[in-house]
Design a protein around this motif. Structure first.
Motif, PDB file in Angstrom:
ATOM      1  N   UNK A  74       7.044   1.930  -9.111  1.00 46.67           N
ATOM      2  CA  UNK A  74       5.568   1.780  -9.020  1.00 46.67           C
ATOM      3  C   UNK A  74       5.280   3.114  -8.455  1.00 46.67           C
ATOM      4  N   UNK A  75       4.302   3.907  -8.960  1.00 45.04           N
ATOM      5  CA  UNK A  75       3.824   5.133  -8.449  1.00 45.04           C
ATOM      6  C   UNK A  75       2.504   5.154  -8.336  1.00 45.04           C
ATOM      7  N   UNK A  76       1.861   4.965  -7.260  1.00 41.03           N
ATOM      8  CA  UNK A  76       0.410   4.600  -7.108  1.00 41.03           C
ATOM      9  C   UNK A  76      -0.103   4.942  -5.445  1.00 41.03           C
ATOM     10  N   UNK A  77      -1.491   5.611  -5.662  1.00 40.06           N
ATOM     11  CA  UNK A  77      -1.913   6.070  -4.533  1.00 40.06           C
ATOM     12  C   UNK A  77      -2.725   4.965  -3.778  1.00 40.06           C
ATOM     13  N   UNK A  78      -3.160   4.934  -2.661  1.00 38.49           N
ATOM     14  CA  UNK A  78      -3.563   4.202  -1.661  1.00 38.49           C
ATOM     15  C   UNK A  78      -5.028   3.501  -2.233  1.00 38.49           C
ATOM     16  N   UNK A  79      -5.631   4.402  -2.999  1.00 42.93           N
ATOM     17  CA  UNK A  79      -7.049   3.896  -3.489  1.00 42.93           C
ATOM     18  C   UNK A  79      -6.816   2.557  -4.414  1.00 42.93           C
ATOM     19  N   UNK A  80      -5.766   2.344  -4.833  1.00 41.76           N
ATOM     20  CA  UNK A  80      -5.599   0.980  -5.793  1.00 41.76           C
ATOM     21  C   UNK A  80      -5.384  -0.115  -4.936  1.00 41.76           C
ATOM     22  N   UNK A  81      -5.224  -0.025  -3.641  1.00 42.98           N
ATOM     23  CA  UNK A  81      -4.969  -1.061  -2.858  1.00 42.98           C
ATOM     24  C   UNK A  81      -6.086  -2.066  -2.678  1.00 42.98           C
ATOM     25  N   UNK A  82      -6.176  -3.326  -3.088  1.00 43.16           N
ATOM     26  CA  UNK A  82      -6.983  -4.279  -3.005  1.00 43.16           C
ATOM     27  C   UNK A  82      -8.367  -3.941  -4.060  1.00 43.16           C
ATOM     28  N   UNK A  83      -8.098  -3.436  -5.092  1.00 47.93           N
ATOM     29  CA  UNK A  83      -9.057  -3.111  -5.987  1.00 47.93           C
ATOM     30  C   UNK A  83      -8.878  -4.480  -6.713  1.00 47.93           C
ATOM     31  N   UNK A  84     -10.098  -4.477  -7.586  1.00 42.68           N
ATOM     32  CA  UNK A  84     -10.183  -5.741  -8.613  1.00 42.68           C
ATOM     33  C   UNK A  84      -9.886  -5.159  -9.927  1.00 42.68           C
ATOM     34  N   UNK A  85      -8.723  -5.822 -10.452  1.00 45.84           N
ATOM     35  CA  UNK A  85      -8.483  -5.598 -11.966  1.00 45.84           C
ATOM     36  C   UNK A  85      -8.087  -6.951 -12.734  1.00 45.84           C
TER      37      UNK A  85
END
Length: 254
Positions: free
Chosen positions: A210-221
């Protein structure tokens, strides 16, 4: 027959009561075409009454609407370059690699060098073009396969049953995935069909990164790809919280 304003009011009420509505169900209920319902949903989303998702709509949430690919490509660009460079180091000669349509994963081909006899499979036009560029510049020797499927031009990918059917024909050494969001337990995507593509890549792969930046943390999808613990490696700019059970040596903070 419902007039437009009455339809919009009823749709809002149904979303409020049930959390989600489906285009086809609404078309049958109102005795109109699915296209009419889609136009209704566009109007309601513009008024911030609902958020459209694939096949319908949910309660309005600005975090639950995926941004355009071009906007996402520019966001956190310097961080994404750093993460992509680290991810590229996991790819070796003679491997079969799956790359999804994320804007960080799409940068990985820029950092591939001195590779031979590899096969890359993707459902992203941008990633395919970057891979082609790597071949043309003789940085890698590889076969590149663009998956078939239904186009999502806003996100620069294809997806759907045909995409997943062909993916099931592969056995990947590694799959590199992005996400719309992640929390302490799961990894999520905004679009159901894109979540299914990512899940199929995982199922067909010996290892998943998984390659992801910290802005995705605890977003709602809206849609679950899989549990966070099913990832073999996580490459991110976010320090692993104590609450998350994950091998610290496989959580790579860059």
């Amino acid at each position: 027959m419902y007039k437009k304003k009455s339809r919009l009011d009823v749709i809002c009420q149904r979303v409020a009561n049930h959390g989600k509505v489906c285009v086809n169900d609404l078309a049958v209920y109102f005795e109109v075409t699915p296209e009419t319902i889609r136009k209704d949903l566009e109007l309601l989303e513009a008024d911030k009454k609902i958020t459209r998702v694939h096949g319908g709509a949910v309660k309005y949430n600005y975090l639950n609407k995926e941004q355009s690919f071009s906007h996402k490509w520019q966001k956190q660009a310097h961080v994404k370059e750093r993460l992509a460079k680290r991810a590229a180091q996991f790819i070796h000669n003679a491997e079969i690699i799956a790359l999804d349509g994320g804007t960080t994963v799409g940068r990985i081909p820029k950092y591939l060098n001195h590779l031979s006899n590899c096969t890359f499979v993707t459902h992203s036009w941008m990633t395919m073009m970057e891979l082609n560029k790597a071949v043309e510049e003789q940085r890698i020797e590889a076969e590149i396969m663009m998956l078939p499927g239904k186009a999502n031009t806003e996100q620069d990918v294809v997806r759907g049953p045909l995409t997943n059917q062909l993916l099931q024909s592969f056995k990947f050494d590694k799959a590199f995935l992005s996400c719309g969001a992640f929390d302490t337990t799961h990894v999520y995507e905004y679009d159901l069909e894109e979540a299914l593509v990512s899940r199929t890549m995982m199922q067909q792969s010996a290892k998943t990164l998984l390659v992801t930046d910290s802005t995705k943390r605890d977003n709602t999808a809206s849609f679950v790809i899989d549990s966070l613990q099913e990832m073999d490696y996580i490459i991110t700019d976010y320090a692993k919280p104590e609450i998350i059970e994950f091998d610290p040596s496989h959580w790579l903070q860059m």
